[in-house]
Design an enzyme around this catalytic site. Structure first.
Site, PDB file in Angstrom:
ATOM      1  N   ARG A 103       0.885  -1.169   0.000  1.00 10.65           N
ATOM      2  CA  ARG A 103       0.000   0.000   0.000  1.00 10.65           C
ATOM      3  C   ARG A 103       0.918   1.213   0.000  1.00 10.65           C
ATOM      4  O   ARG A 103       1.704   1.403   0.936  1.00 10.65           O
ATOM      5  CB  ARG A 103      -0.906  -0.005   1.234  1.00 10.65           C
ATOM      6  CG  ARG A 103      -1.617   1.325   1.439  1.00 10.65           C
ATOM      7  CD  ARG A 103      -2.717   1.262   2.465  1.00 10.65           C
ATOM      8  NE  ARG A 103      -3.870   0.547   1.932  1.00 10.65           N
ATOM      9  CZ  ARG A 103      -5.092   0.594   2.471  1.00 10.65           C
ATOM     10  NH1 ARG A 103      -5.304   1.322   3.550  1.00 10.65           N
ATOM     11  NH2 ARG A 103      -6.084  -0.086   1.932  1.00 10.65           N
ATOM     12  N   HIS A 130      -7.441   0.780  -6.341  1.00  7.54           N
ATOM     13  CA  HIS A 130      -7.618  -0.085  -5.163  1.00  7.54           C
ATOM     14  C   HIS A 130      -8.312  -1.377  -5.614  1.00  7.54           C
ATOM     15  O   HIS A 130      -9.465  -1.644  -5.260  1.00  7.54           O
ATOM     16  CB  HIS A 130      -8.452   0.658  -4.111  1.00  7.54           C
ATOM     17  CG  HIS A 130      -8.432   0.025  -2.752  1.00  7.54           C
ATOM     18  ND1 HIS A 130      -7.607  -1.029  -2.423  1.00  7.54           N
ATOM     19  CD2 HIS A 130      -9.142   0.316  -1.620  1.00  7.54           C
ATOM     20  CE1 HIS A 130      -7.813  -1.362  -1.155  1.00  7.54           C
ATOM     21  NE2 HIS A 130      -8.743  -0.577  -0.648  1.00  7.54           N
ATOM     22  N   GLN A 133     -10.196  -4.024  -3.241  1.00  4.00           N
ATOM     23  CA  GLN A 133     -11.517  -3.638  -2.744  1.00  4.00           C
ATOM     24  C   GLN A 133     -12.609  -4.024  -3.739  1.00  4.00           C
ATOM     25  O   GLN A 133     -13.709  -4.438  -3.351  1.00  4.00           O
ATOM     26  CB  GLN A 133     -11.546  -2.130  -2.484  1.00  4.00           C
ATOM     27  CG  GLN A 133     -12.862  -1.634  -1.914  1.00  4.00           C
ATOM     28  CD  GLN A 133     -13.135  -2.164  -0.514  1.00  4.00           C
ATOM     29  OE1 GLN A 133     -12.282  -2.049   0.359  1.00  4.00           O
ATOM     30  NE2 GLN A 133     -14.306  -2.745  -0.288  1.00  4.00           N
ATOM     31  N   ASP A 218     -17.197   7.045  -1.438  1.00  2.00           N
ATOM     32  CA  ASP A 218     -15.939   6.961  -0.689  1.00  2.00           C
ATOM     33  C   ASP A 218     -15.714   8.320  -0.027  1.00  2.00           C
ATOM     34  O   ASP A 218     -16.419   9.296  -0.323  1.00  2.00           O
ATOM     35  CB  ASP A 218     -14.805   6.617  -1.688  1.00  2.00           C
ATOM     36  CG  ASP A 218     -13.471   6.295  -1.014  1.00  2.00           C
ATOM     37  OD1 ASP A 218     -13.428   6.144   0.217  1.00  2.00           O
ATOM     38  OD2 ASP A 218     -12.457   6.207  -1.752  1.00  2.00           O
ATOM     39  N   CYS A 258     -16.293   1.547   0.732  1.00  2.55           N
ATOM     40  CA  CYS A 258     -15.123   0.709   1.039  1.00  2.55           C
ATOM     41  C   CYS A 258     -14.688   0.844   2.497  1.00  2.55           C
ATOM     42  O   CYS A 258     -13.993  -0.031   3.007  1.00  2.55           O
ATOM     43  CB  CYS A 258     -13.983   1.036   0.081  1.00  2.55           C
ATOM     44  SG  CYS A 258     -13.349   2.715   0.243  1.00  2.55           S
ATOM     45  N   ARG A 286     -13.440  -8.818   1.906  1.00  3.49           N
ATOM     46  CA  ARG A 286     -12.018  -8.563   1.637  1.00  3.49           C
ATOM     47  C   ARG A 286     -11.216  -9.816   1.972  1.00  3.49           C
ATOM     48  O   ARG A 286     -10.305 -10.202   1.248  1.00  3.49           O
ATOM     49  CB  ARG A 286     -11.512  -7.382   2.496  1.00  3.49           C
ATOM     50  CG  ARG A 286     -12.120  -6.027   2.163  1.00  3.49           C
ATOM     51  CD  ARG A 286     -11.684  -5.520   0.801  1.00  3.49           C
ATOM     52  NE  ARG A 286     -10.252  -5.440   0.652  1.00  3.49           N
ATOM     53  CZ  ARG A 286      -9.486  -4.437   1.088  1.00  3.49           C
ATOM     54  NH1 ARG A 286     -10.041  -3.396   1.669  1.00  3.49           N
ATOM     55  NH2 ARG A 286      -8.171  -4.443   0.910  1.00  3.49           N
TER      56      ARG A 286
HETATM   57  N1  NVA Z   1      -9.897   6.613  -1.356  1.00  2.00           N
HETATM   58  C1  NVA Z   1      -9.513   6.175  -0.033  1.00  2.00           C
HETATM   59  C2  NVA Z   1      -9.742   4.711   0.130  1.00  2.00           C
HETATM   60  C3  NVA Z   1      -9.409   4.159   1.496  1.00  2.00           C
HETATM   61  C4  NVA Z   1      -9.591   2.676   1.599  1.00  2.00           C
HETATM   62  C5  NVA Z   1      -8.056   6.543   0.213  1.00  2.00           C
HETATM   63  O1  NVA Z   1      -7.235   6.370  -0.697  1.00  2.00           O
HETATM   64  O2  NVA Z   1      -7.737   7.000   1.299  1.00  2.00           O
HETATM   65  N1   CP Z   2     -11.211  -0.285   2.533  1.00  4.70           N
HETATM   66  C1   CP Z   2      -9.941  -0.362   2.967  1.00  4.70           C
HETATM   67  O1   CP Z   2      -8.994  -0.606   2.201  1.00  4.70           O
HETATM   68  O2   CP Z   2      -9.801  -0.171   4.309  1.00  4.70           O
HETATM   69  P1   CP Z   2      -8.442   0.045   5.121  1.00  4.70           P
HETATM   70  O3   CP Z   2      -7.884   1.387   4.713  1.00  4.70           O
HETATM   71  O4   CP Z   2      -8.846  -0.004   6.551  1.00  4.70           O
HETATM   72  O5   CP Z   2      -7.481  -1.052   4.762  1.00  4.70           O
END
Ligand code: NVA
Ligand code: CP
Length: 303
Positions: A103, A130, A133, A218, A258, A286
């Site tokens: 990540r 992502h 997800q 989101d 998500c 997930r």
């Molecule tokens: N769009 C959000 C998704 C978190 C799972 C982010 O990138 O923070």
């Molecule tokens: N939806 C998701 O990826 O959650 P986290 O940021 O908690 O991993």
């Protein structure tokens, strides 16, 4: 060639369908208390440059349930945080572990890592996509409503990493995607263009949700955009998923997010906590869909 999972386009449509079927099987096995230690002594490296609850726990639990092990690596504790190049890290880690998830911020960081890895690499979220997800979201839709092919899905809010993965999902699962964003927050034009007629873009949430079988949203400010929060709160004020908005969707419409969610911003509490919401199933999936992904990637490695 080594199979990675950097975007949804890395697998073909048949592989994705099989993966979701397998996710449902693995979910049933776990519910029945049936052990499935298929990957004893296999190890996953987990690199997190950003926070996570669901992604970390689902991957760690997945490896434990497979009889393997996962190693959580944050920049605070590794030499990555002190400037060791990502390419060198990839070369070293991939000689020690069997599969790696990352990540991070720039999608190019993930691509550089994968280019230097001897083992499969999974995108656990970048600024651009992502895909993990979306595996869970597709599984959840199918479990609740059957095939998604030909259905209409609405994306309300930011044209962000999740939105980009929804666009790729429309291509891979053959559904119509209607996106509504505020002006200036549209998804990447090239990613949109590649999806052709399957995806449309507007700035009116009401038009986007009309008759839709599912509405997804989101956060308004993603990780890394914290300083834009005030500006974004103003720009997105008319993009909250409310009861009034959901009434315009199909009466059977599902609500997805998500997570993490901000009640009173992108979604009203009565929606996320109401009967149309499937966000807890979505979060649980997930685990199951990523187990199916790990299986697919580890099996090709030893094949
Ligand atoms: N769009 C959000 C998704 C978190 C799972 C982010 O990138 O923070
Ligand atoms: N939806 C998701 O990826 O959650 P986290 O940021 O908690 O991993």
């Amino acid at each position: 060639m080594l199979q990675h999972f950097l975007t949804l386009l890395d697998l073909d449509k048949a592989q994705l369908q099989q993966l979701l079927q397998r996710a449902v099987e693995l979910k049933a096995m776990r519910a029945a208390g049936e052990d499935h230690p298929y990957f004893k002594s296999r190890t996953m490296g987990m690199i997190f440059d950003k926070s996570s609850t669901r992604t970390r726990v689902s991957f760690e639990a997945a490896m434990a349930q497979f009889g393997g092990h996962a190693i959580f690596l944050s920049p605070r504790d590794t030499q990555l945080g002190r400037g060791e190049p990502i390419e060198d890290t990839a070369r070293v880690l991939s000689r020690m572990v069997d599969i790696i998830m990352i990540r991070t911020y720039a999608h190019s960081t993930l691509e550089s890592f994968a280019a230097n890895s001897k083992v499969p690499v999974i995108n656990a979220l970048t600024d651009l996509y992502h895909p993990c997800q979306l595996l869970a979201d597709m599984q959840t839709f199918i479990e609740h409503r059957g095939p998604i092919k030909g259905r209409t899905i609405a994306w309300i809010g930011d044209g962000n990493n999740m939105c980009h993965s929804y666009i790729n999902a429309a291509r891979q699962f053959d559904f119509q995607l209607r996106i509504a964003t505020p002006k200036g927050y549209e998804p990447d034009a090239e990613i949109m263009q590649a999806a052709g007629d399957l995806v449309s873009l507007c700035h009116d949430p009401k038009a986007a949700v009309e008759g839709a079988a599912m509405v997804s949203t989101d956060v308004w400010a993603s990780m890394g955009q914290e300083e834009e929060q005030t500006k974004r709160r103003q720009a997105f004020a008319d993009f909250q998923v409310t009861q009034d908005l959901m009434r315009l969707a199909d009466k059977e419409a599902l609500f997805m997010h998500c997570l993490p969610a901000h009640r009173g911003e992108e979604v009203a509490a009565e929606i996320i906590d109401g009967p149309q919401s499937v966000v807890w199933d979505q979060a649980e999936n997930r685990l199951h869909s990523q187990k199916a992904l790990i299986e697919l990637l580890l099996k090709q490695k030893s094949a």
